[in-house]
Write a protein that holds these residues in place. Sequence first.
Motif, PDB file in Angstrom:
ATOM      1  N   VAL A  49      10.383  81.093  20.569  1.00  0.00           N
ATOM      2  CA  VAL A  49       9.859  81.777  19.399  1.00  0.00           C
ATOM      3  C   VAL A  49       9.798  80.747  18.276  1.00  0.00           C
ATOM      4  CG1 VAL A  49      12.127  82.562  18.543  1.00  0.00           C
ATOM      5  CG2 VAL A  49      10.082  83.899  18.038  1.00  0.00           C
ATOM      6  N   ARG A  50       8.754  80.882  17.445  1.00  0.00           N
ATOM      7  CA  ARG A  50       8.722  79.940  16.328  1.00  0.00           C
ATOM      8  C   ARG A  50       9.128  80.680  15.066  1.00  0.00           C
ATOM      9  NH1 ARG A  50       2.569  78.534  14.313  1.00  0.00           N
ATOM     10  NH2 ARG A  50       1.918  80.665  14.018  1.00  0.00           N
ATOM     11  N   ASN A  51       9.919  79.952  14.272  1.00  0.00           N
ATOM     12  CA  ASN A  51      10.314  80.471  12.978  1.00  0.00           C
ATOM     13  C   ASN A  51       9.063  80.447  12.085  1.00  0.00           C
ATOM     14  OD1 ASN A  51      11.096  80.234  10.166  1.00  0.00           O
ATOM     15  ND2 ASN A  51      13.192  80.153  10.939  1.00  0.00           N
TER      16      ASN A  51
ATOM     17  N   PRO B  97      -0.930  80.998  25.363  1.00  0.00           N
ATOM     18  CA  PRO B  97      -2.320  81.219  24.959  1.00  0.00           C
ATOM     19  C   PRO B  97      -2.780  80.398  23.759  1.00  0.00           C
ATOM     20  CG  PRO B  97      -0.993  83.191  24.538  1.00  0.00           C
ATOM     21  CD  PRO B  97      -0.144  82.229  25.313  1.00  0.00           C
ATOM     22  N   MET B  98      -1.855  80.145  22.782  1.00  0.00           N
ATOM     23  CA  MET B  98      -2.296  79.530  21.533  1.00  0.00           C
ATOM     24  C   MET B  98      -1.561  78.217  21.289  1.00  0.00           C
ATOM     25  SD  MET B  98      -4.342  81.958  20.706  1.00  0.00           S
ATOM     26  CE  MET B  98      -4.798  81.946  18.993  1.00  0.00           C
ATOM     27  N   LEU B  99      -2.277  77.107  21.346  1.00  0.00           N
ATOM     28  CA  LEU B  99      -1.678  75.809  21.011  1.00  0.00           C
ATOM     29  C   LEU B  99      -1.953  75.569  19.530  1.00  0.00           C
ATOM     30  CD1 LEU B  99      -0.427  73.052  21.455  1.00  0.00           C
ATOM     31  CD2 LEU B  99      -2.505  72.340  22.639  1.00  0.00           C
ATOM     32  N   ALA B 100      -0.970  75.916  18.708  1.00  0.00           N
ATOM     33  CA  ALA B 100      -1.165  75.848  17.253  1.00  0.00           C
ATOM     34  C   ALA B 100      -0.594  74.535  16.717  1.00  0.00           C
ATOM     35  CB  ALA B 100      -0.533  77.075  16.607  1.00  0.00           C
ATOM     36  N   THR B 101       0.704  74.514  16.352  1.00  0.00           N
ATOM     37  CA  THR B 101       1.300  73.248  15.888  1.00  0.00           C
ATOM     38  C   THR B 101       1.653  72.353  17.076  1.00  0.00           C
ATOM     39  OG1 THR B 101       3.510  74.181  15.971  1.00  0.00           O
ATOM     40  CG2 THR B 101       2.344  74.349  13.869  1.00  0.00           C
TER      41      THR B 101
ATOM     42  N   ASN C 160      -0.764  79.155   7.186  1.00  0.00           N
ATOM     43  CA  ASN C 160       0.275  79.985   7.826  1.00  0.00           C
ATOM     44  C   ASN C 160       0.495  79.611   9.283  1.00  0.00           C
ATOM     45  OD1 ASN C 160       0.583  81.577   5.474  1.00  0.00           O
ATOM     46  ND2 ASN C 160      -1.305  82.663   6.015  1.00  0.00           N
ATOM     47  N   GLY C 161      -0.137  78.543   9.730  1.00  0.00           N
ATOM     48  CA  GLY C 161       0.048  78.105  11.118  1.00  0.00           C
ATOM     49  C   GLY C 161      -0.794  78.881  12.108  1.00  0.00           C
ATOM     50  N   TYR C 162      -1.812  79.576  11.626  1.00  0.00           N
ATOM     51  CA  TYR C 162      -2.728  80.280  12.531  1.00  0.00           C
ATOM     52  C   TYR C 162      -3.933  79.399  12.846  1.00  0.00           C
ATOM     53  CZ  TYR C 162      -0.339  84.729  12.486  1.00  0.00           C
ATOM     54  OH  TYR C 162       0.582  85.709  12.678  1.00  0.00           O
ATOM     55  N   ILE C 163      -4.406  79.556  14.084  1.00  0.00           N
ATOM     56  CA  ILE C 163      -5.599  78.819  14.495  1.00  0.00           C
ATOM     57  C   ILE C 163      -6.832  79.472  13.871  1.00  0.00           C
ATOM     58  CG2 ILE C 163      -7.017  78.189  16.491  1.00  0.00           C
ATOM     59  CD1 ILE C 163      -4.430  78.115  18.161  1.00  0.00           C
ATOM     60  N   VAL C 164      -7.751  78.624  13.355  1.00  0.00           N
ATOM     61  CA  VAL C 164      -8.989  79.096  12.722  1.00  0.00           C
ATOM     62  C   VAL C 164     -10.176  78.561  13.526  1.00  0.00           C
ATOM     63  CG1 VAL C 164     -10.367  79.051  10.607  1.00  0.00           C
ATOM     64  CG2 VAL C 164      -7.853  79.020  10.454  1.00  0.00           C
TER      65      VAL C 164
ATOM     66  N   LEU D   5      -7.877  83.954  17.032  1.00  0.00           N
ATOM     67  CA  LEU D   5      -7.967  85.364  17.427  1.00  0.00           C
ATOM     68  C   LEU D   5      -6.814  86.171  16.855  1.00  0.00           C
ATOM     69  CD1 LEU D   5      -5.654  85.426  19.776  1.00  0.00           C
ATOM     70  CD2 LEU D   5      -7.492  84.700  21.274  1.00  0.00           C
ATOM     71  N   GLY D   6      -6.076  85.541  15.921  1.00  0.00           N
ATOM     72  CA  GLY D   6      -4.919  86.221  15.328  1.00  0.00           C
ATOM     73  C   GLY D   6      -3.671  85.929  16.136  1.00  0.00           C
ATOM     74  N   ASP D   7      -2.721  86.845  16.071  1.00  0.00           N
ATOM     75  CA  ASP D   7      -1.464  86.673  16.812  1.00  0.00           C
ATOM     76  C   ASP D   7      -1.650  87.200  18.231  1.00  0.00           C
ATOM     77  OD1 ASP D   7       1.154  87.426  17.956  1.00  0.00           O
ATOM     78  OD2 ASP D   7       1.900  86.649  16.065  1.00  0.00           O
ATOM     79  N   ALA D   8      -1.634  86.272  19.201  1.00  0.00           N
ATOM     80  CA  ALA D   8      -1.946  86.667  20.585  1.00  0.00           C
ATOM     81  C   ALA D   8      -0.943  87.683  21.124  1.00  0.00           C
ATOM     82  CB  ALA D   8      -1.988  85.427  21.477  1.00  0.00           C
ATOM     83  N   GLY D   9       0.350  87.499  20.794  1.00  0.00           N
ATOM     84  CA  GLY D   9       1.382  88.431  21.272  1.00  0.00           C
ATOM     85  C   GLY D   9       1.143  89.835  20.729  1.00  0.00           C
ATOM     86  N   ASP D  10       0.836  89.922  19.450  1.00  0.00           N
ATOM     87  CA  ASP D  10       0.579  91.233  18.838  1.00  0.00           C
ATOM     88  C   ASP D  10      -0.676  91.872  19.421  1.00  0.00           C
ATOM     89  OD1 ASP D  10       2.767  90.821  17.276  1.00  0.00           O
ATOM     90  OD2 ASP D  10       1.663  90.455  15.422  1.00  0.00           O
TER      91      ASP D  10
HETATM   92  N1  URA Z   1       0.146  81.868  17.657  1.00  0.00           N
HETATM   93  C1  URA Z   1      -0.775  82.868  17.721  1.00  0.00           C
HETATM   94  O1  URA Z   1      -0.567  83.877  18.382  1.00  0.00           O
HETATM   95  N2  URA Z   1      -1.915  82.719  17.013  1.00  0.00           N
HETATM   96  C2  URA Z   1      -2.199  81.630  16.267  1.00  0.00           C
HETATM   97  O2  URA Z   1      -3.271  81.562  15.666  1.00  0.00           O
HETATM   98  C3  URA Z   1      -1.225  80.596  16.219  1.00  0.00           C
HETATM   99  C4  URA Z   1      -0.062  80.741  16.921  1.00  0.00           C
END
Ligand code: URA
Length: 210
Positions: free
Chosen positions: A102-104, A131-135, A192-196, A199-204
């Motif tokens: 989990v990421r803080n 699913p999401m390679l963000a940082t 906020n560390g989201y990919i642009v 698709l938003g938060d993949a887990g949610d």
């Molecule tokens: N994790 C996600 O679920 N979405 C992002 O955009 C970045 C990290």
Amino acid sequence: MRVHVADHPLITHKLTVLRDRTTPSATFRALTEELVTLLAYEATRNVRVNEVTIETPVTTTTGVALSEPRPLVVPILRAGLGMLEGMVKLVPTAEVGFLGMVRNEETLQPTTYAERLPDDLSDRQCFVLDPMLATGGSLSAAIDFLFDRGAVDVTAICLLAAPEGVEMLEKRTEGRDVTLVLGALDERLNENGYIVPGLGDAGDRLYGLV
Ligand code: URA
């Protein structure tokens, strides 16, 4: 690190529906599974096999079987779990281990909160699902974890990546046998560390807000 970005209209079409904020969870889950099966086809291009001899109804011939030890598939919990079915559909004999990371949301640093993996991964080919390679923080920590246990090569499958994450992974995995297979490479990370565009938060989106 080898990077393979999928280039196929069906993959782009399915990703477009995933990105759409109005796509409901049930459709999102089904599409994730389909996308992973398509990406897994590319990701397993170098899966180890050995030659076998078989009898067809007509003659004797040779083919291949997956080598031992069997490939290990490691979904990173929670969102990686949504990719598991799509992967094992293509490689049904794979073993499955789990890593909970989990990421803080303030520091964006990953921590491991669960782990169920063989102690010894010597000589194993591993396929990490995230699913999401963000940082790149949690994926590179997961990859380190597998190499520390003896894995020989690791392939990561991600639906989307930000260039920042790919760059971080390149640095952190230098000198190691790592392949990254992506559905698409997006533009950037936001503050906020989201990919642009992402698709938003993949887990949610897979499992709802919990
Ligand atoms: N994790 C996600 O679920 N979405 C992002 O955009 C970045 C990290």
